[in-house]
Design a protein around this motif. Structure first.
Motif, PDB file in Angstrom:
ATOM      1  N   THR A 182     -36.203  10.190  -5.640  1.00  0.00           N
ATOM      2  CA  THR A 182     -35.982  10.473  -4.225  1.00  0.00           C
ATOM      3  C   THR A 182     -36.250   9.245  -3.405  1.00  0.00           C
ATOM      4  N   ILE A 183     -35.809   9.266  -2.153  1.00  0.00           N
ATOM      5  CA  ILE A 183     -35.973   8.104  -1.274  1.00  0.00           C
ATOM      6  C   ILE A 183     -37.436   7.793  -1.030  1.00  0.00           C
ATOM      7  N   ARG A 184     -38.293   8.843  -1.027  1.00  0.00           N
ATOM      8  CA  ARG A 184     -39.699   8.589  -0.749  1.00  0.00           C
ATOM      9  C   ARG A 184     -40.406   7.963  -1.947  1.00  0.00           C
ATOM     10  N   GLY A 231     -33.722   4.151   3.285  1.00  0.00           N
ATOM     11  CA  GLY A 231     -34.792   4.804   4.018  1.00  0.00           C
ATOM     12  C   GLY A 231     -34.725   4.544   5.516  1.00  0.00           C
ATOM     13  N   TRP A 251     -35.687  11.349   8.546  1.00  0.00           N
ATOM     14  CA  TRP A 251     -35.833  10.215   7.635  1.00  0.00           C
ATOM     15  C   TRP A 251     -34.591  10.158   6.757  1.00  0.00           C
ATOM     16  N   GLU A 270     -32.286  10.061   3.868  1.00  0.00           N
ATOM     17  CA  GLU A 270     -32.370  10.389   2.447  1.00  0.00           C
ATOM     18  C   GLU A 270     -31.199   9.807   1.658  1.00  0.00           C
ATOM     19  N   LYS A 271     -30.340   9.062   2.358  1.00  0.00           N
ATOM     20  CA  LYS A 271     -29.186   8.474   1.689  1.00  0.00           C
ATOM     21  C   LYS A 271     -29.140   6.966   1.947  1.00  0.00           C
ATOM     22  N   ASP A 296     -25.671   9.105  -2.229  1.00  0.00           N
ATOM     23  CA  ASP A 296     -26.598  10.236  -2.185  1.00  0.00           C
ATOM     24  C   ASP A 296     -27.618  10.078  -3.309  1.00  0.00           C
ATOM     25  N   SER A 300     -29.896  12.053  -4.222  1.00  0.00           N
ATOM     26  CA  SER A 300     -30.183  13.272  -4.956  1.00  0.00           C
ATOM     27  C   SER A 300     -29.377  13.351  -6.257  1.00  0.00           C
TER      28      SER A 300
END
Length: 222
Positions: free
Chosen positions: A4-6, A182, A196, A198-199, A216, A218
């Motif tokens: 994930t981006i985080r 981010g 925030w 996410e892509k 993406d 995800s």
């Protein structure tokens, strides 16, 4: 596991630490033949400080220079256009006596990404501020700037803007593609509901007419 981006910044830090630790271990293993004089050489040199205290600035290295773009020079939790540094500077880092040079400035911002493709510098997004019509209060404004700095001409050239505003993000150049990762999209009328990113957005420098494409995260698994 799911990427994930985080988790992206933590992954980058982990990879960086592994690489650095490996290089350090290799250096240690090759120090047996160093004399005491050689092993005590200074590893760093102090350079001229910036003209003002600075946080949340954009920075990149190109050639023999360190470039520093804008940033915040106000109270720790203060914000407003007047607290942004309206300067773009560079310093020759192989000369401890070098002075900071003033360069052509673009629109000031904090939390801006500054990257290089080895020939030019690219400014991506950043947080600015604007006044609302109802009051004199400053409101957050994540910008969509994507501009190229030509070091030979000392000028900025506007490129295709980001599809959405980004600030407090990161960016990198891989091959001939710029990646923006981010960050927040803070807008005056949507600050409390800001999201925030996410892509990832990617831009092919060799095919500028194609604009930004979306990736993406995800769908990425490692």
């Amino acid at each position: 596991m799911t990427f994930t981006i985080r988790s992206f910044p933590l992954l980058c830090i982990a990879v960086h630490c592994i690489i650095q630790c490996g290089a350090f271990a290799n250096d240690i293993s090759n120090t047996d033949d160093l004399s005491p004089k050689e092993s005590t050489q200074p590893l760093a040199q102090l350079h001229k400080p910036l003209p003002e205290p600075l946080t949340s600035f954009g920075a990149a290295v190109l050639g023999e220079y360190l470039y520093v773009f804008s940033g915040h020079d106000g109270d720790a939790h203060g914000f407003g256009k007047e607290m942004l540094v309206d300067h773009f500077r560079r310093l020759r880092f192989d000369d401890p006596n070098a002075e900071w040079e003033e360069l052509a400035m673009h629109d000031s911002a904090q939390s801006t990404a500054l990257v290089s493709d080895g020939k030019h510098l690219y400014r991506i997004g950043g947080l600015s501020f604007r006044k609302t019509q109802e009051s004199d209060k400053s409101e957050f404004d994540s910008t969509t700037f994507f501009t190229r700095y030509n070091i030979e001409k000392d000028q900025w050239d506007e490129l295709s803007p980001l599809p959405q505003g980004r600030s407090s993000h990161d960016a990198a150049v891989l091959g001939r593609t710029v990646y923006a990762v981010g960050g927040w999209n803070l807008q005056p009328d949507e600050t409390r509901d800001a999201f925030w990113h996410e892509k990832i957005h990617a831009f092919d420098l060799d095919k500028p007419k194609n604009g930004w494409r979306e990736i993406d995260l995800s769908l990425i698994h490692i």
